[in-house]
Design a protein around this motif. Structure first.
Motif, PDB file in Angstrom:
ATOM      1  N   LEU A   1       5.576 -51.623  18.419  1.00  0.00           N
ATOM      2  CA  LEU A   1       4.816 -52.637  19.171  1.00  0.00           C
ATOM      3  C   LEU A   1       5.784 -53.577  19.895  1.00  0.00           C
ATOM      4  N   ASP A   2       6.884 -53.911  19.231  1.00  0.00           N
ATOM      5  CA  ASP A   2       7.904 -54.757  19.873  1.00  0.00           C
ATOM      6  C   ASP A   2       8.516 -54.044  21.076  1.00  0.00           C
ATOM      7  N   ALA A   3       8.754 -52.734  20.925  1.00  0.00           N
ATOM      8  CA  ALA A   3       9.314 -51.960  22.042  1.00  0.00           C
ATOM      9  C   ALA A   3       8.352 -51.979  23.229  1.00  0.00           C
ATOM     10  N   ILE A   4       7.049 -51.875  22.944  1.00  0.00           N
ATOM     11  CA  ILE A   4       6.056 -51.947  24.031  1.00  0.00           C
ATOM     12  C   ILE A   4       6.145 -53.322  24.703  1.00  0.00           C
ATOM     13  N   GLY A   5       6.195 -54.362  23.877  1.00  0.00           N
ATOM     14  CA  GLY A   5       6.282 -55.726  24.407  1.00  0.00           C
ATOM     15  C   GLY A   5       7.506 -55.928  25.287  1.00  0.00           C
ATOM     16  N   GLU A   6       8.584 -55.283  24.905  1.00  0.00           N
ATOM     17  CA  GLU A   6       9.842 -55.439  25.639  1.00  0.00           C
ATOM     18  C   GLU A   6       9.872 -54.627  26.931  1.00  0.00           C
ATOM     19  N   LYS A   7       9.468 -53.363  26.829  1.00  0.00           N
ATOM     20  CA  LYS A   7       9.716 -52.432  27.933  1.00  0.00           C
ATOM     21  C   LYS A   7       8.528 -52.203  28.849  1.00  0.00           C
ATOM     22  N   ASP A   8       7.304 -52.420  28.322  1.00  0.00           N
ATOM     23  CA  ASP A   8       6.181 -51.902  29.102  1.00  0.00           C
ATOM     24  C   ASP A   8       5.795 -52.759  30.300  1.00  0.00           C
ATOM     25  N   LYS A   9       6.296 -53.970  30.384  1.00  0.00           N
ATOM     26  CA  LYS A   9       6.052 -54.766  31.593  1.00  0.00           C
ATOM     27  C   LYS A   9       6.618 -54.029  32.791  1.00  0.00           C
ATOM     28  N   GLU A  10       7.752 -53.369  32.558  1.00  0.00           N
ATOM     29  CA  GLU A  10       8.437 -52.678  33.637  1.00  0.00           C
ATOM     30  C   GLU A  10       7.881 -51.252  33.840  1.00  0.00           C
ATOM     31  N   ILE A  11       7.650 -50.550  32.733  1.00  0.00           N
ATOM     32  CA  ILE A  11       7.284 -49.137  32.828  1.00  0.00           C
ATOM     33  C   ILE A  11       5.780 -48.937  33.039  1.00  0.00           C
ATOM     34  N   HIS A  12       4.976 -49.789  32.418  1.00  0.00           N
ATOM     35  CA  HIS A  12       3.517 -49.715  32.530  1.00  0.00           C
ATOM     36  C   HIS A  12       2.969 -48.349  32.095  1.00  0.00           C
ATOM     37  N   ALA A  13       3.329 -47.954  30.881  1.00  0.00           N
ATOM     38  CA  ALA A  13       2.823 -46.691  30.338  1.00  0.00           C
ATOM     39  C   ALA A  13       1.476 -46.879  29.651  1.00  0.00           C
ATOM     40  N   PHE A  14       1.223 -48.083  29.148  1.00  0.00           N
ATOM     41  CA  PHE A  14      -0.017 -48.340  28.398  1.00  0.00           C
ATOM     42  C   PHE A  14      -1.029 -49.106  29.240  1.00  0.00           C
ATOM     43  N   LEU A  15      -2.299 -48.688  29.128  1.00  0.00           N
ATOM     44  CA  LEU A  15      -3.378 -49.449  29.766  1.00  0.00           C
ATOM     45  C   LEU A  15      -3.961 -50.461  28.794  1.00  0.00           C
ATOM     46  N   SER A  16      -3.890 -50.142  27.499  1.00  0.00           N
ATOM     47  CA  SER A  16      -4.326 -51.108  26.497  1.00  0.00           C
ATOM     48  C   SER A  16      -3.572 -50.848  25.197  1.00  0.00           C
ATOM     49  N   VAL A  17      -3.360 -51.914  24.455  1.00  0.00           N
ATOM     50  CA  VAL A  17      -2.634 -51.816  23.186  1.00  0.00           C
ATOM     51  C   VAL A  17      -3.451 -52.542  22.128  1.00  0.00           C
ATOM     52  N   SER A  18      -3.558 -51.951  20.946  1.00  0.00           N
ATOM     53  CA  SER A  18      -4.291 -52.580  19.859  1.00  0.00           C
ATOM     54  C   SER A  18      -3.342 -52.921  18.726  1.00  0.00           C
ATOM     55  N   GLU A  19      -2.720 -54.091  18.844  1.00  0.00           N
ATOM     56  CA  GLU A  19      -1.759 -54.516  17.806  1.00  0.00           C
ATOM     57  C   GLU A  19      -2.425 -54.626  16.447  1.00  0.00           C
ATOM     58  N   GLU A  20      -3.588 -55.306  16.472  1.00  0.00           N
ATOM     59  CA  GLU A  20      -4.287 -55.583  15.219  1.00  0.00           C
ATOM     60  C   GLU A  20      -4.690 -54.283  14.522  1.00  0.00           C
ATOM     61  N   GLY A  21      -5.337 -53.398  15.273  1.00  0.00           N
ATOM     62  CA  GLY A  21      -5.798 -52.126  14.711  1.00  0.00           C
ATOM     63  C   GLY A  21      -4.634 -51.309  14.178  1.00  0.00           C
ATOM     64  N   ALA A  22      -3.547 -51.296  14.919  1.00  0.00           N
ATOM     65  CA  ALA A  22      -2.379 -50.515  14.513  1.00  0.00           C
ATOM     66  C   ALA A  22      -1.784 -51.078  13.226  1.00  0.00           C
ATOM     67  N   MET A  23      -1.665 -52.399  13.172  1.00  0.00           N
ATOM     68  CA  MET A  23      -1.078 -53.021  11.971  1.00  0.00           C
ATOM     69  C   MET A  23      -1.984 -52.841  10.752  1.00  0.00           C
ATOM     70  N   ARG A  24      -3.294 -52.889  10.988  1.00  0.00           N
ATOM     71  CA  ARG A  24      -4.245 -52.682   9.889  1.00  0.00           C
ATOM     72  C   ARG A  24      -4.085 -51.273   9.300  1.00  0.00           C
ATOM     73  N   GLN A  25      -3.989 -50.297  10.201  1.00  0.00           N
ATOM     74  CA  GLN A  25      -3.820 -48.907   9.757  1.00  0.00           C
ATOM     75  C   GLN A  25      -2.486 -48.737   9.008  1.00  0.00           C
ATOM     76  N   ALA A  26      -1.428 -49.385   9.522  1.00  0.00           N
ATOM     77  CA  ALA A  26      -0.116 -49.293   8.874  1.00  0.00           C
ATOM     78  C   ALA A  26      -0.173 -49.880   7.466  1.00  0.00           C
ATOM     79  N   GLU A  27      -0.924 -50.971   7.335  1.00  0.00           N
ATOM     80  CA  GLU A  27      -1.058 -51.626   6.029  1.00  0.00           C
ATOM     81  C   GLU A  27      -1.717 -50.668   5.030  1.00  0.00           C
TER      82      GLU A  27
END
Lengths: 99, 474
Positions: free
Chosen positions: B28-54
């Motif tokens: 998620l940090d990598a997305i935050g860092e790089k995706d402003k420039e690359i624009h690979a994601f149309l939407s990101v679900s930080e909360e959902g991803a972290m919940r699943q990881a937990e």
């Protein structure tokens, strides 16, 4: 390059496709569609006599299952909520038949 | 290569070297860092991803068994539905569409414990070879930001290449997994037609569409394919792939002379020929073959695909869901909604397909194309009596620059010339990185395509994996 498709044909296709086009776009699409049609015309050179057309590439035929009641994967309220215009639990549209 | 494979991440999780939450957070940090420039994601679900990881971390803590995909961060192409998540297909017409169910492939990934980070960019409704047709802006190639990542699964390919996720799902109708994989230097696999359920894939051309993985190595692609494949009652075209035996001995490779002629960049050709040579040096038998109808592949594709597009996209009428433009009559509502909310390429293909299916033209175009499709399939059938797999370049060129091909539709279509054959014949095919070329000071990847016979998906995978072994040992 000869015009592969006339302006009238473009209008007719747009109408069949239910796609609105501006006057400017009509000309643009006439050129674009023409160039693609010119390209795909190369198939006319292929000898296809005696060849069957493919319907399903893996050769599957009709897939049937028991006609049993089941629940939908989607919640009906969620589906209804997506309709832009609704009234009394129905999706609302403009009048279809006119006098 | 410094990336971590699925098996390596799995090992880290099992040995408690890193938690699923730490791993997820780092991506998620990598997305935050790089995706402003690359624009690979149309939407990101930080909360959902972290919940699943937990959840995965809790399982590990309790000593419960977890599968290889548990805790693996994924991107999903935004034409595959994820319940409760916006799914736009990169179109204005689905800007506010929230999916009411999970696609079968998504359900299978979720059941396997995968962590879904977000939805990746694509050409609108998967129509394009560069992601320039996305209504939400193009994705950039991580290897050179002035060049396209390929398409239509360009967001998935760029996200994997830039290490913003471990792997991603894409869809491939004419090359839309393999071409961006080649342009971004990652692995992309499309299976035999029907091997992976399309239930929940926003349909483009139903006789050609296939869902598949984009990943950093062939083994990762295989693990994902194992998880998502199989017959599904919700997709009547789905089938079971039976042969799982891996082929690594006495490999016979066919080289179709039609794929190495004019129009190929000389550096691309050199890289691909060098890769094939590696196989030869390691004992494979190389044989020239002929696919005499290959040159008609793209023309067949540009009849069948738009025809199917025109039927599949008729459902977007602005009435039941999606964008809606108010007008005086019902038919004007349709027209206005579709004029305003479909991009140029989508309208072009709908109109082309409407024309080729219209009364008086149907036999000359559609039926004829289905017959040539049979001839192309027969060419492949004949070739696979002589060889196990066929090797070709994935694309005729290296990644092109933004705007370079967007003016002339036919020139854009030509970037699919080597990939459409597998779609037309329903065959499994993989794109693997096979070398680098230097263009204007930037290192750009080249892809090798390996095509197999129907149902020989695991031959394709195992033969692709051999190349990685050659590279490690050299």
């Amino acid at each position: 390059m000869s015009k592969k498709i006339s302006a009238e044909q473009v209008e007719r296709i747009a109408d069949l496709s239910r796609i609105g086009l501006s006057e400017e776009e009509k000309q643009k699409f006439q050129e674009d569609l023409g160039s693609v049609l010119n390209y795909i015309d190369k198939l006319q050179k292929v000898d296809v006599s005696g060849v069957d057309a493919i319907a399903n590439i893996t050769g599957l035929h009709n897939q049937v299952r028991e006609d049993e009641n089941g629940s939908s994967h989607a919640d009906s309220q969620m589906l209804m909520d997506m309709a832009p215009n609704k009234k009394d639990g129905y999706v609302k549209v403009r009048q279809v038949l006119t006098k | 290569m410094q990336f971590l494979s699925i098996k390596q991440i799995h090992k880290q999780l099992m040995s408690r070297e890193r938690s699923s939450q730490e791993i997820t957070k780092s991506f998620l940090d990598a997305i935050g860092e790089k995706d402003k420039e690359i624009h690979a994601f149309l939407s990101v679900s930080e909360e959902g991803a972290m919940r699943q990881a937990e959840k995965i971390d809790q399982k590990i803590a309790k000593g419960e068994a977890i599968g290889e995909l548990a805790g693996i961060p994924f991107g999903i192409k935004d034409n595959i539905v994820l319940m409760g998540f916006r799914c736009t297909a990169a179109s204005k017409i689905l800007e506010n569409y929230e999916a009411p169910y999970d696609a079968t492939v998504v359900k299978k990934l979720k059941d396997a414990g995968a962590v879904i980070l977000g939805k990746t960019n694509l050409d609108e409704f998967a129509m394009g070879s560069s992601t320039e047709n996305s209504a939400y802006g193009a994705t950039k190639n991580p290897h050179d930001l002035e060049r396209v990542p390929g398409g239509s699964s360009g967001g998935s390919a760029a996200a994997v290449a830039a290490e913003m996720c471990v792997a991603a799902l894409g869809s491939d109708t004419g090359g839309s997994i393999r071409q961006p994989a080649a342009f971004c230097g990652v692995v992309g696999f499309r299976a035999t037609y029907g091997a992976v359920s399309r239930y929940g894939l926003i349909a483009m051309a139903s006789s050609l569409d296939v869902i598949g993985p984009l990943a950093r190595c062939v083994e990762d692609a295989r693990i994902i394919f194992d998880a998502i494949r199989g017959k599904d009652t919700f997709d009547a075209t789905s089938i079971e792939i039976k042969n799982e035996k891996l082929k690594t001995k006495n490999v016979r490779i066919g080289i179709p002379k039609e794929y190495f002629g004019e129009g190929i960049d000389k550096d691309v050709k050199k890289s691909v020929e060098g890769a094939i040579k590696k196989y030869e040096e390691n004992g494979a038998k190389i044989q020239e073959i002929s696919l005499p109808h290959a040159e008609y592949g793209l023309a067949v594709y540009y009849i069948l695909m738009p025809s199917e597009v025109s039927a599949n996209l008729a459902r977007y009428d602005g009435i039941r869901y999606g964008a809606h433009e108010e007008a005086d009559s019902l038919v004007e509502t349709y027209r206005k909604t579709r004029e305003k909310c479909f991009g140029n390429e989508v309208r072009r293909r709908i109109m082309l397909g409407t024309y080729t299916l219209s009364s008086g033209y149907y036999d000359a175009y559609y039926v004829r194309a289905e017959k040539v499709r049979m001839l192309i399939k027969q060419d492949f059938d004949n070739a696979f009596r002589l060889v196990d797999v066929i090797m070709t370049p994935v694309t005729p060129t290296v990644p092109f620059r933004f705007g370079e091909k967007s003016k002339d539709p036919v020139s854009m279509y030509l970037s699919d010339m080597f990939t459409v054959g597998a779609n037309i014949a329903g065959l499994p095919a993989i794109s693997i990185p096979c070398g680098w070329t230097l263009k204007e000071g930037k290192k750009l990847p080249v892809g090798l395509q390996i095509i197999g016979g129907e149902g020989r998906d695991y031959d394709v995978i195992s033969i692709a994996q051999m190349f990685e072994i050659f590279q490690k040992s050299s």
